[in-house]
Every structure is written in structure tokens, then in C-alpha cells.
Design a protein around this motif. Structure first.
Motif, PDB file in Angstrom:
ATOM      1  N   ARG A   2       1.049  -1.149  -0.032  1.00  0.00           N
ATOM      2  CA  ARG A   2      -0.122  -0.139   0.123  1.00  0.00           C
ATOM      3  C   ARG A   2       0.978   1.136   0.110  1.00  0.00           C
ATOM      4  O   ARG A   2       1.983   1.300   0.777  1.00  0.00           O
ATOM      5  N   LEU A   3       0.749   2.129  -0.845  1.00  0.00           N
ATOM      6  CA  LEU A   3       1.494   3.375  -1.130  1.00  0.00           C
ATOM      7  C   LEU A   3       0.608   4.388  -0.821  1.00  0.00           C
ATOM      8  O   LEU A   3      -0.481   4.476  -1.435  1.00  0.00           O
ATOM      9  N   GLY A   4       1.202   5.603  -0.101  1.00  0.00           N
ATOM     10  CA  GLY A   4       0.206   6.575   0.339  1.00  0.00           C
ATOM     11  C   GLY A   4       1.124   7.764  -0.012  1.00  0.00           C
ATOM     12  O   GLY A   4       2.256   8.039   0.103  1.00  0.00           O
ATOM     13  N   TYR A   5       0.562   8.945  -0.607  1.00  0.00           N
ATOM     14  CA  TYR A   5       1.477  10.242  -0.512  1.00  0.00           C
ATOM     15  C   TYR A   5       0.363  11.217  -0.197  1.00  0.00           C
ATOM     16  O   TYR A   5      -0.825  11.421  -0.470  1.00  0.00           O
ATOM     17  N   GLU A   6       0.971  12.460   0.606  1.00  0.00           N
ATOM     18  CA  GLU A   6       0.350  13.382   0.990  1.00  0.00           C
ATOM     19  C   GLU A   6       1.034  14.733   0.663  1.00  0.00           C
ATOM     20  O   GLU A   6       2.285  14.419   0.527  1.00  0.00           O
ATOM     21  N   THR A   7       0.403  15.772   0.114  1.00  0.00           N
ATOM     22  CA  THR A   7       1.086  16.908  -0.377  1.00  0.00           C
ATOM     23  C   THR A   7       0.725  18.117   0.607  1.00  0.00           C
ATOM     24  O   THR A   7      -0.363  18.237   0.896  1.00  0.00           O
ATOM     25  N   ASN A   8       1.716  19.145   0.715  1.00  0.00           N
ATOM     26  CA  ASN A   8       1.552  20.272   1.383  1.00  0.00           C
ATOM     27  C   ASN A   8       1.574  21.542   0.625  1.00  0.00           C
ATOM     28  O   ASN A   8       2.053  22.465   0.995  1.00  0.00           O
ATOM     29  N   PRO A  21       5.109  13.934   2.353  1.00  0.00           N
ATOM     30  CA  PRO A  21       5.764  12.490   2.947  1.00  0.00           C
ATOM     31  C   PRO A  21       4.862  11.304   1.891  1.00  0.00           C
ATOM     32  O   PRO A  21       3.678  11.342   1.685  1.00  0.00           O
ATOM     33  N   THR A  22       5.716  10.297   1.730  1.00  0.00           N
ATOM     34  CA  THR A  22       5.155   9.127   1.052  1.00  0.00           C
ATOM     35  C   THR A  22       5.359   7.967   1.958  1.00  0.00           C
ATOM     36  O   THR A  22       6.423   7.952   2.848  1.00  0.00           O
ATOM     37  N   SER A  23       4.282   7.160   2.010  1.00  0.00           N
ATOM     38  CA  SER A  23       4.298   6.069   2.990  1.00  0.00           C
ATOM     39  C   SER A  23       4.341   4.821   2.418  1.00  0.00           C
ATOM     40  O   SER A  23       3.603   4.651   1.235  1.00  0.00           O
ATOM     41  N   ARG A  24       4.840   3.709   2.672  1.00  0.00           N
ATOM     42  CA  ARG A  24       4.653   2.630   2.250  1.00  0.00           C
ATOM     43  C   ARG A  24       4.476   1.374   3.155  1.00  0.00           C
ATOM     44  O   ARG A  24       5.388   1.287   3.876  1.00  0.00           O
ATOM     45  N   LYS A  25       3.380   0.344   2.857  1.00  0.00           N
ATOM     46  CA  LYS A  25       3.403  -0.758   3.917  1.00  0.00           C
ATOM     47  C   LYS A  25       3.342  -1.945   3.088  1.00  0.00           C
ATOM     48  O   LYS A  25       2.615  -2.063   2.118  1.00  0.00           O
ATOM     49  N   ALA A  26       4.259  -2.867   3.250  1.00  0.00           N
ATOM     50  CA  ALA A  26       4.299  -4.204   2.793  1.00  0.00           C
ATOM     51  C   ALA A  26       3.759  -5.215   3.558  1.00  0.00           C
ATOM     52  O   ALA A  26       4.178  -5.344   4.969  1.00  0.00           O
ATOM     53  N   LEU A  62      12.394  -7.013   3.095  1.00  0.00           N
ATOM     54  CA  LEU A  62      12.300  -5.623   3.230  1.00  0.00           C
ATOM     55  C   LEU A  62      13.607  -4.788   2.887  1.00  0.00           C
ATOM     56  O   LEU A  62      13.527  -3.827   2.157  1.00  0.00           O
ATOM     57  N   ASP A  63      14.841  -5.586   2.777  1.00  0.00           N
ATOM     58  CA  ASP A  63      15.936  -4.715   2.320  1.00  0.00           C
ATOM     59  C   ASP A  63      15.950  -4.848   0.811  1.00  0.00           C
ATOM     60  O   ASP A  63      16.170  -3.884   0.224  1.00  0.00           O
ATOM     61  N   VAL A  64      15.277  -5.863   0.105  1.00  0.00           N
ATOM     62  CA  VAL A  64      15.313  -5.940  -1.297  1.00  0.00           C
ATOM     63  C   VAL A  64      14.218  -5.031  -1.638  1.00  0.00           C
ATOM     64  O   VAL A  64      14.481  -4.340  -2.781  1.00  0.00           O
ATOM     65  N   ARG A  65      13.242  -4.976  -0.998  1.00  0.00           N
ATOM     66  CA  ARG A  65      12.031  -3.670  -1.315  1.00  0.00           C
ATOM     67  C   ARG A  65      12.803  -2.449  -1.409  1.00  0.00           C
ATOM     68  O   ARG A  65      12.679  -1.615  -2.240  1.00  0.00           O
ATOM     69  N   ASP A  66      13.803  -1.968  -0.241  1.00  0.00           N
ATOM     70  CA  ASP A  66      14.278  -0.600  -0.491  1.00  0.00           C
ATOM     71  C   ASP A  66      15.306  -0.405  -1.423  1.00  0.00           C
ATOM     72  O   ASP A  66      15.766   0.618  -1.549  1.00  0.00           O
TER      73      ASP A  66
END
Length: 76
Positions: A16-22, A27-32, A51-55
Motif C-alpha cells: 500500500r502506497l500513500g502520498y500527502e502533499t502540502n 511524505p510518502t508512506s509504504r506498507k508491505a 524488506l531490504d530488497v524492497r528498499d
């Protein structure tokens, strides 16, 4: 792909990817989530490696470098 190549018992990865703008940046958030009946069989070391591969995926590295994204509509 990494889990498959290593023959680790994993059925799927849900992200799940999230992005907020001001206004201009935000910030961008990512949950695996490692999913499937066999995901519980992965030990902590294997989970940490995934998780290391993801990054270090090409998309993550490009976004961290501030690469512009050209978005277009793909009509079928």
C-alpha cells in the motif's frame, strides 16, 4: 521474485502506497504485507531480507533520487 528464486514459502506481497502533499512536497508512506498461508513460515531473517530488497528496487531508488515521473493515459 527474490522469495521465488530462493524457494521461500511466500505466496504474495501486498503493498500500500500513500502520498500527502502540502502544496509542493509531502511524505510518502509504504506498507508491505507478506500474505498467504505460508507467509508465517518465514523467519525473521528472511523477512528482513525481503524488506531490504524492497528498499533497493529500481523504482524506490529512482523516487529517492527525485526523478521526474511522466504520467500519460494508456488506452487499449
Amino acid at each position: 521474485m527474490h522469495a521465488e528464486r530462493e524457494k521461500w514459502p511466500l505466496e504474495a506481497v501486498r503493498v500500500r502506497l500513500g502520498y500527502e502533499t502540502n502544496g509542493s512536497h509531502g511524505p510518502t508512506s509504504r506498507k508491505a504485507a507478506l500474505t498467504g498461508a505460508l507467509a508465517d513460515a518465514l523467519d525473521d531473517a528472511r523477512r528482513a531480507r525481503l524488506l531490504d530488497v524492497r528498499d533497493h528496487t529500481p523504482v524506490t531508488l529512482a523516487l529517492r533520487a527525485g526523478v521526474a515521473i511522466d504520467s500519460t493515459e494508456d488506452r487499449v
